[in-house]
Structures are given as structure tokens and as C-alpha cells.
Design a protein around this motif. Sequence first.
Motif, short mmCIF file in Angstrom:
data_model
loop_
_atom_site.label_atom_id
_atom_site.label_comp_id
_atom_site.label_asym_id
_atom_site.label_seq_id
_atom_site.Cartn_x
_atom_site.Cartn_y
_atom_site.Cartn_z
N MET A 1 -5.38 13.44 5.25
CA MET A 1 -4.82 13.59 3.93
C MET A 1 -3.23 13.34 3.91
O MET A 1 -2.45 14.03 4.50
N LYS A 2 -2.77 12.39 2.98
CA LYS A 2 -1.33 12.19 2.70
C LYS A 2 -0.83 13.10 1.59
O LYS A 2 -1.52 13.22 0.67
N TRP A 3 0.31 13.40 1.90
CA TRP A 3 1.27 14.12 0.83
C TRP A 3 2.60 13.43 0.76
O TRP A 3 3.20 12.93 1.50
N MET A 4 3.08 13.54 -0.42
CA MET A 4 4.48 13.17 -1.04
C MET A 4 5.42 14.38 -0.96
O MET A 4 4.88 15.44 -1.63
N LYS A 5 6.24 14.40 -0.26
CA LYS A 5 7.13 15.52 -0.18
C LYS A 5 8.59 15.39 -1.16
O LYS A 5 9.17 14.32 -0.76
N PHE A 6 8.93 16.20 -2.06
CA PHE A 6 9.91 16.04 -3.02
C PHE A 6 10.80 17.24 -2.33
O PHE A 6 10.39 18.47 -2.44
N LYS A 7 12.07 16.91 -1.52
CA LYS A 7 12.94 17.77 -1.24
C LYS A 7 14.22 17.82 -2.02
O LYS A 7 15.15 16.93 -1.89
N LEU A 8 14.55 19.09 -2.54
CA LEU A 8 15.70 19.25 -3.43
C LEU A 8 16.83 20.16 -2.50
O LEU A 8 16.54 21.03 -1.91
N LYS A 9 17.90 19.58 -2.54
CA LYS A 9 19.12 20.50 -2.18
C LYS A 9 19.70 20.87 -3.23
O LYS A 9 20.11 20.51 -4.20
N THR A 10 19.80 22.35 -2.94
CA THR A 10 20.63 23.06 -4.01
C THR A 10 21.17 24.48 -3.38
O THR A 10 22.11 24.05 -2.32
N ILE A 11 21.47 25.36 -3.88
CA ILE A 11 22.03 26.67 -3.58
C ILE A 11 21.27 27.76 -3.23
O ILE A 11 20.14 27.64 -4.30
N THR A 12 21.48 28.80 -2.70
CA THR A 12 20.51 29.93 -2.76
C THR A 12 20.29 30.49 -3.96
O THR A 12 19.25 31.17 -4.19
N GLU A 13 21.38 30.79 -4.80
CA GLU A 13 21.47 31.55 -5.99
C GLU A 13 20.64 31.14 -7.05
O GLU A 13 20.05 31.53 -8.02
N ALA A 14 20.10 29.76 -6.73
CA ALA A 14 19.27 28.96 -7.71
C ALA A 14 17.95 28.76 -7.49
O ALA A 14 17.13 28.08 -8.15
#
Length: 328
Positions: A1-14
Motif C-alpha cells: 500500500m502506498k501513501w503520500m506524506k504531507f510534511k509541514l514545518k511549523t512551531i511547537t505553539e501552533a
Amino acid sequence: MKWMKFKLKTITEAEDIIISTLYDIGLEGAQIEDKIPLSAWEKEQMFVDIPPACEEDDGVAYLSFFVEEAEDGSLLINGEPTDKETILKQVEEELEELRMFMEIGEGTIRVEETEDIDWINNWKEFFHQFYIDDLLVIPSWEEVKDVDKGKKILHIDPGTAFGTGMHETTQLCIRQIRKYLTPETTLLDVGCGSGILSIIALMYGAKKAVGTDLDPCAVEAVRQNMETNGIRKEDFTMMIGNIITEKEVQDKVGYLCYDIVVANILADVLVELTPVITAQMKPGAVYITSGIIREKEETVVKAVRQAGLTIVEVTKQGEWVSVTARKA
């Protein structure tokens, strides 16, 4: 099974607000990567065999969302087909709205394709053979060294069901089981996971073991680990169900027939389990518990005493506690 990974860079407070916002557009089950020190409650809830490395908090957080990829190349959210560009547009729009009233840091998105097998093989980077006292625990992809041949060896791989022996709580239970085990021991393992505690008990001479678990994945994990370690089917019975609330499971497990009951589960569950499980124990039986973070030690000790059991000893390893008691 394949998956698309969406990785966001943010800050811990958010973290929380972004996860909640993207949940509304169908992105669920966020994987969080940050360097915030774990609270006592979080350490207890994680209960993982391979603990995360602790580094100084830098305020940066990465949030990863995995979306299933269908055979035709489309992505599935809530069972409905969509595509990468649509998801990216929705995420970017939501992030822009959040920027209007709060700081979210960089807010960039990276997209990667991955497969289940990648997650499985990632364990191999961290899980290597190790000793629990004189017991060698070794995964299938490593060879037994010449110096270790002839020693007591447990063959086990990390899998979907909890339990490789690496976690302190598991080691605490193993040591207590070995201390009270006799050739006549019939053992009940509540929340057996991979079956490691029952398998080790049988390896060291227990007569019979019975395990219960809530997770259906445990059935196959137990079967594989029994086969790998040469455990006979008639020596280890495993069943799915909640022994705390289901009378059918309690009846099937049996009453007044266990010399040792072991429960390596969270403290709050132990509080509910303890007054119930005494019915399964023979007079004089030993009750071994772990999965108890130090802050919850007195909570479990109180529950054990209220159930009419006598505390035999309390052992500790790292931040974890094992409470051993005996039935009169």
C-alpha cells in the motif's frame, strides 16, 4: 500500500491548532516531531519499546499527514478520491488563514511518497540484539554470535503488537516472573501484546500460559512469536476481549486457576483490572503489575491493597515501577 506524506514545518505553539484545522479537511492522524520534553503523563501514554531521543527544544515542529494512494494514482480522503494539488491548495489556504491571527513559523510543506514496508524496516535501524540479564533477545535479521550460542535466546521482531523486551516495564515483569516461576506455574498474561511475557515464562519452565488482549493484531503476533521460539500450541492459549468488562472472557479464562497473573499495562487500567482479576487467581497466587510511571505508584498500590492483596515488593527501573502482590 502506498501513501503520500504531507510534511509541514511549523512551531511547537501552533501544533494543536494546525492539526485541528487540517482535521476538518480530512487530514487525520498527524505524526508530530518536536523536541519538547515529555511530561510524566505523555511518557506513560506512549509506553513504547524504543524511547525517543531527547534533545534541547528549539521551538520547531514538523507535522506529517499520510494520505492513502489508490491504484489509479488518486489520493483518498475519507474514501473519496482527490489529488496532490487539491490537497496542497487546501492546506495552503488553511495555513494562510491561520497566519492572519497567529504565528505558525515557516509553514512550508514537503510532499513525499512512502509505503508500509518503509515504516516496518525503519525499526531495524533502532532494534538490535540485547540482553535482559542472561536472556539474549535477538531480531530475525541478526545472527547469533558464536559466543552466545547455547545461551537462552528469545527471537522476536518489533511488530504491530507491543512487546520486544526493550522497554523497562517489560524487563521489570520478566524479572518478577522468573523470580516466582515454578515448574507447576500456570500464568495469565493480561494485555499480552506480542506474547513475550508468556513465551519467556514457558521458556523458563512454566507449565501453561493464557494471554488476553484487546487488539486483534496480537493474535498473529503471538502465533509468529510462538512458532519462532518453538512454543507448542497446547502450552499457550491466546484470546481477544476485555477481561475487565466482558463476562464471557472472564469465564473463558477461568476462575481460581492461575499461579501468576501478570499485567504490563497502564496504571489507570490496572486500577480497574485489579479488583476483577483476583477471581482468576488461586489462593497464594502472585500478581505482577507494571506499566506504572513513578507518579502513579501509590495509585496502583492503593488499588492492589483495596482488592485484598498483600504487597510483596515494589521494584523500579528508570521512571517505571512494578508492583508485585500476593493473594491470601
